[in-house]
Write a protein that holds these residues in place. Sequence first.
Motif, PDB file in Angstrom:
ATOM      1  N   PRO A 156       0.919  -1.351   0.085  1.00 32.72           N
ATOM      2  CA  PRO A 156      -0.014  -0.095   0.160  1.00 32.72           C
ATOM      3  C   PRO A 156       0.949   1.310  -0.122  1.00 32.72           C
ATOM      4  O   PRO A 156       1.892   1.511   0.693  1.00 32.72           O
ATOM      5  N   LEU A 157       0.359   2.265  -0.799  1.00 30.74           N
ATOM      6  CA  LEU A 157       1.258   3.522  -0.907  1.00 30.74           C
ATOM      7  C   LEU A 157       0.188   4.688  -1.070  1.00 30.74           C
ATOM      8  O   LEU A 157      -1.003   4.358  -1.548  1.00 30.74           O
ATOM      9  N   ALA A 158       0.673   5.713  -0.285  1.00 35.34           N
ATOM     10  CA  ALA A 158      -0.032   6.831  -0.300  1.00 35.34           C
ATOM     11  C   ALA A 158       0.962   8.149  -0.777  1.00 35.34           C
ATOM     12  O   ALA A 158       2.132   8.075  -0.423  1.00 35.34           O
ATOM     13  N   LEU A 159       0.617   9.088  -1.539  1.00 34.49           N
ATOM     14  CA  LEU A 159       1.382  10.332  -2.070  1.00 34.49           C
ATOM     15  C   LEU A 159       0.618  11.303  -2.255  1.00 34.49           C
ATOM     16  O   LEU A 159      -0.627  11.493  -2.502  1.00 34.49           O
ATOM     17  N   GLU A 160       1.292  12.631  -1.591  1.00 32.01           N
ATOM     18  CA  GLU A 160       0.573  13.843  -1.919  1.00 32.01           C
ATOM     19  C   GLU A 160       1.924  14.674  -2.483  1.00 32.01           C
ATOM     20  O   GLU A 160       2.921  14.646  -1.805  1.00 32.01           O
ATOM     21  N   LEU A 161       1.518  15.205  -3.510  1.00 30.68           N
ATOM     22  CA  LEU A 161       2.449  16.013  -4.460  1.00 30.68           C
ATOM     23  C   LEU A 161       1.954  17.278  -4.580  1.00 30.68           C
ATOM     24  O   LEU A 161       0.900  17.544  -5.136  1.00 30.68           O
ATOM     25  N   SER A 162       2.871  18.378  -4.213  1.00 28.95           N
ATOM     26  CA  SER A 162       2.367  19.726  -4.320  1.00 28.95           C
ATOM     27  C   SER A 162       3.470  20.473  -5.199  1.00 28.95           C
ATOM     28  O   SER A 162       4.459  20.514  -5.128  1.00 28.95           O
ATOM     29  N   LYS A 163       2.632  21.376  -6.080  1.00 31.32           N
ATOM     30  CA  LYS A 163       3.613  22.285  -6.639  1.00 31.32           C
ATOM     31  C   LYS A 163       3.614  23.610  -5.688  1.00 31.32           C
ATOM     32  O   LYS A 163       2.597  24.109  -5.418  1.00 31.32           O
ATOM     33  N   CYS A 164       4.700  23.939  -5.440  1.00 31.33           N
ATOM     34  CA  CYS A 164       4.998  24.965  -4.229  1.00 31.33           C
ATOM     35  C   CYS A 164       4.648  26.452  -4.951  1.00 31.33           C
ATOM     36  O   CYS A 164       4.228  27.386  -4.149  1.00 31.33           O
ATOM     37  N   GLN A 165       4.732  26.575  -6.261  1.00 25.76           N
ATOM     38  CA  GLN A 165       4.523  27.969  -6.779  1.00 25.76           C
ATOM     39  C   GLN A 165       3.551  27.911  -7.898  1.00 25.76           C
ATOM     40  O   GLN A 165       4.109  27.475  -8.854  1.00 25.76           O
ATOM     41  N   VAL A 166       2.223  28.139  -7.914  1.00 25.10           N
ATOM     42  CA  VAL A 166       1.162  28.023  -9.130  1.00 25.10           C
ATOM     43  C   VAL A 166       1.338  29.264  -9.795  1.00 25.10           C
ATOM     44  O   VAL A 166       1.034  30.497  -9.358  1.00 25.10           O
ATOM     45  N   PRO A 167       1.566  29.177 -11.236  1.00 31.86           N
ATOM     46  CA  PRO A 167       1.474  30.546 -12.105  1.00 31.86           C
ATOM     47  C   PRO A 167      -0.183  30.855 -12.319  1.00 31.86           C
ATOM     48  O   PRO A 167      -0.665  30.852 -13.450  1.00 31.86           O
TER      49      PRO A 167
ATOM     50  N   VAL B  74      -0.762  23.988  -5.062  1.00 31.74           N
ATOM     51  CA  VAL B  74      -1.861  22.932  -5.524  1.00 31.74           C
ATOM     52  C   VAL B  74      -1.147  21.771  -5.320  1.00 31.74           C
ATOM     53  O   VAL B  74       0.079  21.480  -5.591  1.00 31.74           O
ATOM     54  N   ALA B  75      -2.021  20.717  -4.917  1.00 31.50           N
ATOM     55  CA  ALA B  75      -1.540  19.194  -4.761  1.00 31.50           C
ATOM     56  C   ALA B  75      -2.295  18.110  -5.236  1.00 31.50           C
ATOM     57  O   ALA B  75      -3.668  18.417  -5.350  1.00 31.50           O
ATOM     58  N   VAL B  76      -1.754  17.114  -5.574  1.00 31.54           N
ATOM     59  CA  VAL B  76      -2.808  15.933  -5.799  1.00 31.54           C
ATOM     60  C   VAL B  76      -2.416  14.829  -4.740  1.00 31.54           C
ATOM     61  O   VAL B  76      -1.348  14.848  -4.377  1.00 31.54           O
ATOM     62  N   SER B  77      -3.353  14.160  -4.384  1.00 35.42           N
ATOM     63  CA  SER B  77      -3.347  12.976  -3.668  1.00 35.42           C
ATOM     64  C   SER B  77      -3.571  11.591  -4.383  1.00 35.42           C
ATOM     65  O   SER B  77      -4.608  11.601  -5.130  1.00 35.42           O
ATOM     66  N   ARG B  78      -3.082  10.662  -3.948  1.00 38.12           N
ATOM     67  CA  ARG B  78      -3.072   9.352  -4.868  1.00 38.12           C
ATOM     68  C   ARG B  78      -2.908   8.354  -3.813  1.00 38.12           C
ATOM     69  O   ARG B  78      -1.919   8.414  -2.834  1.00 38.12           O
TER      70      ARG B  78
END
Length: 120
Positions: free
Chosen positions: A92-103, A111-115
């Motif tokens: 089992p894996l969980a991830l949150e990936l955030s873009k630190c500066q959004v144009p 902005v982040a995605v969770s998977r």
Amino acid sequence: MTEAIHVRGLRVWAHVGVYEHERRHGQWFELAFSLGVDLGAVARSDDLSQGFDYGRGIAALQEQARTVRCLTLEHYSERILDLLEDCYGPIPLALELSKCQVPVPGFDGSVAVSRKRRWG
């Protein structure tokens, strides 16, 4: 899943974004990932061979960030999950990936995605 190893606050410089300049010059991303694993054996024995080497995943993600080129957070997150699965197998894996500066004009947040994969 009641037990997990959580890695938070990993910042990487990657070439991901819709705009050409984002992919050309790169930008900061922050990620957190969780490995759903049974910690009982290593907790009882204090034997490293019974545990999971989270440093291996961190190093692999840092290396991947140097070479990744894509348009979307969603695709980048898929590549990250694939890499973690290569490192640790089908757990089992969980991830949150955030873009630190959004144009986006007038927006100073992230902005982040969770998977998740195989997470109950």
